[in-house]
Write an enzyme that holds these catalytic residues in place. Structure first.
Site, mmCIF file in Angstrom:
data_model
loop_
_atom_site.group_PDB
_atom_site.id
_atom_site.type_symbol
_atom_site.label_atom_id
_atom_site.label_comp_id
_atom_site.label_asym_id
_atom_site.label_seq_id
_atom_site.Cartn_x
_atom_site.Cartn_y
_atom_site.Cartn_z
ATOM 1 N N LYS A 224 6.349 11.413 -46.321
ATOM 2 C CA LYS A 224 4.618 11.359 -46.355
ATOM 3 C C LYS A 224 3.969 11.257 -47.511
ATOM 4 O O LYS A 224 4.061 12.057 -48.229
ATOM 5 C CB LYS A 224 3.851 12.057 -45.466
ATOM 6 C CG LYS A 224 2.606 11.728 -44.916
ATOM 7 C CD LYS A 224 1.590 12.756 -44.587
ATOM 8 C CE LYS A 224 0.884 13.519 -45.545
ATOM 9 N NZ LYS A 224 -0.141 12.343 -46.492
ATOM 10 N N THR A 225 3.402 10.015 -48.048
ATOM 11 C CA THR A 225 2.882 10.059 -49.397
ATOM 12 C C THR A 225 1.474 10.777 -49.273
ATOM 13 O O THR A 225 0.751 11.139 -48.238
ATOM 14 C CB THR A 225 2.769 8.510 -49.617
ATOM 15 O OG1 THR A 225 2.238 7.876 -48.599
ATOM 16 C CG2 THR A 225 4.046 7.968 -50.187
ATOM 17 N N ALA A 226 1.078 10.891 -50.329
ATOM 18 C CA ALA A 226 -0.586 11.372 -50.489
ATOM 19 C C ALA A 226 -1.655 10.299 -50.162
ATOM 20 O O ALA A 226 -1.242 9.169 -50.464
ATOM 21 C CB ALA A 226 -0.746 11.909 -51.811
ATOM 22 N N GLY A 257 -2.985 14.673 -44.706
ATOM 23 C CA GLY A 257 -2.326 15.789 -44.276
ATOM 24 C C GLY A 257 -2.617 16.547 -42.859
ATOM 25 O O GLY A 257 -1.451 16.883 -42.206
ATOM 26 N N GLU A 300 6.996 23.509 -53.775
ATOM 27 C CA GLU A 300 6.616 23.449 -55.191
ATOM 28 C C GLU A 300 5.113 23.455 -55.094
ATOM 29 O O GLU A 300 4.621 22.552 -54.644
ATOM 30 C CB GLU A 300 7.255 22.360 -55.846
ATOM 31 C CG GLU A 300 7.609 22.299 -57.240
ATOM 32 C CD GLU A 300 6.343 21.837 -58.133
ATOM 33 O OE1 GLU A 300 5.310 22.569 -58.575
ATOM 34 O OE2 GLU A 300 6.354 20.629 -58.392
ATOM 35 N N LEU A 301 4.657 24.545 -55.566
ATOM 36 C CA LEU A 301 3.049 24.698 -55.415
ATOM 37 C C LEU A 301 2.364 24.744 -56.806
ATOM 38 O O LEU A 301 2.587 24.376 -57.817
ATOM 39 C CB LEU A 301 2.791 26.112 -54.362
ATOM 40 C CG LEU A 301 3.830 26.039 -53.304
ATOM 41 C CD1 LEU A 301 3.564 27.370 -52.432
ATOM 42 C CD2 LEU A 301 3.401 24.664 -52.325
ATOM 43 N N CYS A 334 0.893 20.635 -62.075
ATOM 44 C CA CYS A 334 1.186 22.096 -61.484
ATOM 45 C C CYS A 334 1.330 23.094 -62.720
ATOM 46 O O CYS A 334 1.049 24.119 -62.707
ATOM 47 C CB CYS A 334 1.971 22.060 -60.240
ATOM 48 S SG CYS A 334 3.426 21.148 -60.758
ATOM 49 N N GLU A 383 -15.207 16.555 -58.843
ATOM 50 C CA GLU A 383 -16.578 17.542 -58.595
ATOM 51 C C GLU A 383 -16.188 18.898 -58.746
ATOM 52 O O GLU A 383 -16.685 19.652 -59.248
ATOM 53 C CB GLU A 383 -17.153 17.336 -57.187
ATOM 54 C CG GLU A 383 -17.914 15.931 -56.908
ATOM 55 C CD GLU A 383 -19.060 15.625 -57.752
ATOM 56 O OE1 GLU A 383 -19.463 16.535 -58.183
ATOM 57 O OE2 GLU A 383 -19.458 14.632 -57.779
ATOM 58 N N LYS A 384 -14.748 19.005 -58.255
ATOM 59 C CA LYS A 384 -14.246 20.481 -58.356
ATOM 60 C C LYS A 384 -14.206 20.771 -59.722
ATOM 61 O O LYS A 384 -14.655 21.998 -60.242
ATOM 62 C CB LYS A 384 -12.909 20.434 -57.633
ATOM 63 C CG LYS A 384 -12.387 21.709 -57.175
ATOM 64 C CD LYS A 384 -11.115 21.633 -56.496
ATOM 65 C CE LYS A 384 -9.842 22.071 -57.057
ATOM 66 N NZ LYS A 384 -8.611 21.879 -56.642
ATOM 67 N N GLU A 431 -6.623 27.336 -60.425
ATOM 68 C CA GLU A 431 -5.990 26.240 -60.947
ATOM 69 C C GLU A 431 -7.441 25.128 -60.976
ATOM 70 O O GLU A 431 -7.775 24.880 -60.040
ATOM 71 C CB GLU A 431 -5.177 25.678 -60.132
ATOM 72 C CG GLU A 431 -3.697 25.034 -60.630
ATOM 73 C CD GLU A 431 -2.574 24.491 -59.746
ATOM 74 O OE1 GLU A 431 -3.116 24.670 -58.535
ATOM 75 O OE2 GLU A 431 -1.924 24.214 -60.204
ATOM 76 N N PHE A 433 -6.911 22.030 -62.554
ATOM 77 C CA PHE A 433 -6.362 20.437 -62.433
ATOM 78 C C PHE A 433 -7.219 19.730 -63.074
ATOM 79 O O PHE A 433 -7.339 18.584 -62.329
ATOM 80 C CB PHE A 433 -6.265 20.504 -60.771
ATOM 81 C CG PHE A 433 -4.720 19.989 -60.502
ATOM 82 C CD1 PHE A 433 -3.664 20.865 -60.804
ATOM 83 C CD2 PHE A 433 -4.590 19.007 -60.321
ATOM 84 C CE1 PHE A 433 -2.429 20.479 -60.320
ATOM 85 C CE2 PHE A 433 -3.256 18.335 -59.764
ATOM 86 C CZ PHE A 433 -2.213 19.376 -59.987
HETATM 87 P P1 ADP Z 1 -4.354 18.435 -53.106
HETATM 88 O O1 ADP Z 1 -5.394 19.295 -52.663
HETATM 89 O O2 ADP Z 1 -4.297 18.609 -54.515
HETATM 90 O O3 ADP Z 1 -4.707 17.268 -52.582
HETATM 91 P P2 ADP Z 1 -2.531 19.204 -50.879
HETATM 92 O O4 ADP Z 1 -1.763 20.382 -51.080
HETATM 93 O O5 ADP Z 1 -3.893 19.302 -49.916
HETATM 94 O O6 ADP Z 1 -3.076 18.802 -52.227
HETATM 95 O O7 ADP Z 1 -1.789 17.662 -50.709
HETATM 96 C C1 ADP Z 1 -0.372 17.699 -50.820
HETATM 97 C C2 ADP Z 1 0.105 16.796 -49.906
HETATM 98 O O8 ADP Z 1 0.111 17.706 -48.821
HETATM 99 C C3 ADP Z 1 -0.533 15.430 -49.523
HETATM 100 O O9 ADP Z 1 0.552 14.424 -49.263
HETATM 101 C C4 ADP Z 1 -1.399 15.708 -48.195
HETATM 102 O O10 ADP Z 1 -1.581 14.661 -47.668
HETATM 103 C C5 ADP Z 1 -0.349 16.883 -47.476
HETATM 104 N N1 ADP Z 1 -1.417 17.826 -46.647
HETATM 105 C C6 ADP Z 1 -2.491 18.150 -46.724
HETATM 106 N N2 ADP Z 1 -2.876 19.150 -45.854
HETATM 107 C C7 ADP Z 1 -1.742 19.166 -44.877
HETATM 108 C C8 ADP Z 1 -1.383 19.829 -43.746
HETATM 109 N N3 ADP Z 1 -2.273 20.498 -43.109
HETATM 110 N N4 ADP Z 1 0.003 19.670 -43.217
HETATM 111 C C9 ADP Z 1 0.798 18.913 -43.924
HETATM 112 N N5 ADP Z 1 0.433 18.384 -45.040
HETATM 113 C C10 ADP Z 1 -0.811 18.487 -45.454
#
Ligand code: ADP
Length: 533
Positions: A224-226, A257, A300-301, A334, A383-384, A431, A433
């Site tokens: 799953k891509t962002a 997500g 990886e956080l 990160c 904004e953040k 963070e 970012f």
């Molecule tokens: P950011 O806040 O930097 O966008 P996230 O951790 O929310 O970082 O997003 C990283 C990835 O995790 C994205 O692909 C996003 O769609 C996914 N994601 C976000 N929320 C969820 C969730 N509740 N369950 C699974 N994947 C998620």
């Protein structure tokens, strides 16, 4: 160290105007030739078309079951690039079913490792051939500079595929001398269907870090891509199929997500989950994995990495490297060196020069040559970051330069430097970012070790010193997954990456990543005539 070399070559053209390089360090750096960030002009045309916007399931591009789409935006303007199929749980079910079938019945896990290797090598060649188009797509969707995409990231993606192709036929178990008349061996088998969730800051590198080792070990994948950056992975996944990857082995679902991502993390037929993203989302996916089928999870956080400049440092070099450690990729890393600790003896001079360097950073259209910094990814992040800047001012840190948006279109932010930052300020703890450097003062090593470690994160650290004893002491004392000594962001396919504490679980890249995608099976057979052997 091909990729590390590439970063250094790029830097020598863009930000290090005169540089001589030794080992992994950047030596002799001087201030940039670029002048102060100018107003943002009309966006340059990317020179590439968007070819794929559907989901990739079982080797075919298909619409979402719901028929829904979502827009992906150009961060330079906030305008729509394309409408992309929006996968939800039904689409994740379809993708997982395809991956399951490809694993249980398909040729991929059963073919010889040499055959898998050849397909991965062909894929690397094809990606290399399409380097410039992929780079343009990535820059358009993400806002990172075209030079960075074309000269660092796509070549690193190719390198990662070649590296893991090399591993494919070198994965094997052991013969174990157990206590008793038995022949004992271990088989290293693929784990099954891997669910992989990636972020938007390095879309294709995160793709490679996850897909490369999973394929080398013989697994099948649902990725799953962002939601901010869905385009480049679809393009590259198509090339993998052209290289001979069987249908169903790599499925790509675009979407959000809480819907598509959560469906993947909690799916009963996904055998392994790998996630890169924020610490809060990491906790959420770990919980989903635990509550469903206890699938193992690699995380990886986030990070709040210290960059420690010791009193013996050459100040000009330290300023340049600390600048790079924070501002690279618009500060959207990160592992960004987001707490710059500087020894009190050189603090004032360092701040003065760090401010001058940031004020000269070339910000503008990422397609333009010589630009060092493009826009932030989207309005939320924009904004953040501005909110964090306001909090720095309110909490009494000194705003040396920047502090506001740049232009009135898109998500550009001025390179920002704060001095007189205290450990308890929000900007020193959370963070950001974004392109915001925070400079803190320290007196001695014992103190800086305690303060550098006083965070819930533990992803990386940078050390800048000429003293080997200081380097050794800091290297061992810092609770982080990577320490860069007199260098920063020196990445390579073979170097493991991951975090201590709340920066993650497990390691990606290098040999270490293979175990994320393997099961170990012990096989025990009695020996018939032990007395003869
Ligand atoms: P950011 O806040 O930097 O966008 P996230 O951790 O929310 O970082 O997003 C990283 C990835 O995790 C994205 O692909 C996003 O769609 C996914 N994601 C976000 N929320 C969820 C969730 N509740 N369950 C699974 N994947 C998620």
């Amino acid at each position: 160290m091909a990729s590390a070399l590439k970063i250094s070559r790029l830097l020598s053209r863009s930000s290090f105007s005169s540089i001589s390089r030794g080992g992994n360090g950047y030596l002799g750096a001087t201030l940039s030739k670029y002048s102060t960030a100018s107003a943002v002009e009309e966006p340059i045309k990317p020179g590439v078309e968007v070819e794929h916007t559907q989901l990739l399931i079982d080797g075919n591009f298909v619409d979402a079951a719901s028929g829904k789409t979502f827009p992906t935006l150009d961060p330079r303007t906030g305008e729509v690039i394309a409408h992309v199929a929006e996968g939800n749980s039904e689409d994740v079910n379809r993708a997982v079913a395809a991956a399951r079938k490809a694993f249980d019945e398909g040729p991929w896990p059963k073919m010889t490792a040499y055959e898998r290797q050849r397909i991965m090598l062909r894929a690397a060649d094809l990606i290399e051939k399409h380097n410039d188009d992929i780079a343009a797509l990535e820059t358009w969707d993400n806002g990172k500079t075209y030079e960075q995409s074309a000269q660092i990231e796509i070549p690193m993606l190719v390198r990662l595929f070649r590296y893991y192709a090399g591993w494919a036929d070198k994965i094997h178990g052991l013969t174990i001398p157990a206590d008793g008349p038995h022949h004992v061996q271990t088989l290293h088998e693929p784990i099954g269907v891997a669910g992989q969730i990636i972020p938007w800051n390095f879309p294709l590198l995160m793709f490679a870090w996850k897909v490369g080792p999973a394929l080398a070990c013989g697994n099948t994948i649902v990725l799953k891509t962002a939601e901010q950056t869905p385009l480049s992975a679809l393009y590259v996944a198509k090339l993998l199929h052209e290289a001979g990857l069987p249908s169903g082995v790599l499925n790509v679902v675009s979407g959000f997500g809480p819907t598509a991502g959560a469906a993947l993390a909690s799916h009963m037929d996904v055998d392994k989950l790998a996630f890169t993203g924020s610490t809060d989302t990491g906790k959420a996916v770990l919980e989903l994995a635990a509550r469903s089928n206890l699938k193992p999870v690699t995380l990886e956080l986030g990070g709040k990495s210290p960059f420690i400049v010791c009193e013996d440092a050459d100040i000009d070099q330290a300023v340049e490297l600390a600048h790079f450690a924070l501002f690279f990729n618009q500060g959207q890393c990160c592992c960004a060196g987001s707490r710059t600790f500087v020894h009190e003896r050189i603090y004032d001079e360092f701040v003065h020069k760090a401010k001058a360097r940031a004020a000269k950073r070339a910000v503008g259209d990422p397609f333009k040559g010589g630009i060092e910094q493009g826009p932030q990814i989207d309005s939320d992040q924009f904004e953040k970051i501005l909110k964090y800047i306001r909090s720095g001012v309110q909490n009494g840190a000194t705003l040396e330069t920047g502090g506001d948006r740049l232009g009135d279109k898109g998500f550009y932010i001025q390179p920002t430097v704060f001095s007189n930052v205290q450990d308890d300020m929000v900007i020193a703890k959370e963070e950001i970012f974004g392109p915001v450097q925070t400079i803190l003062k320290f007196k001695d090593l014992r103190e800086v070790i305690q303060r550098a470690n006083n965070t819930r994160y533990g992803l990386a650290a940078g050390i800048f010193t000429k003293d080997i004893d200081t380097a050794n002491t800091l290297t061992r004392a810092l609770k982080v997954g990577t320490v860069w000594v007199n260098c920063f962001d020196t990445f390579d396919a073979a170097i493991p990456f991951g975090g201590y504490k709340m920066s993650g679980q497990g390691r990606e890249k290098g040999e270490y990543s293979l175990k994320n995608y393997l099961q170990v099976k012990a096989v025990v057979t009695p020996l018939k005539n032990p007395a003869w052997l």
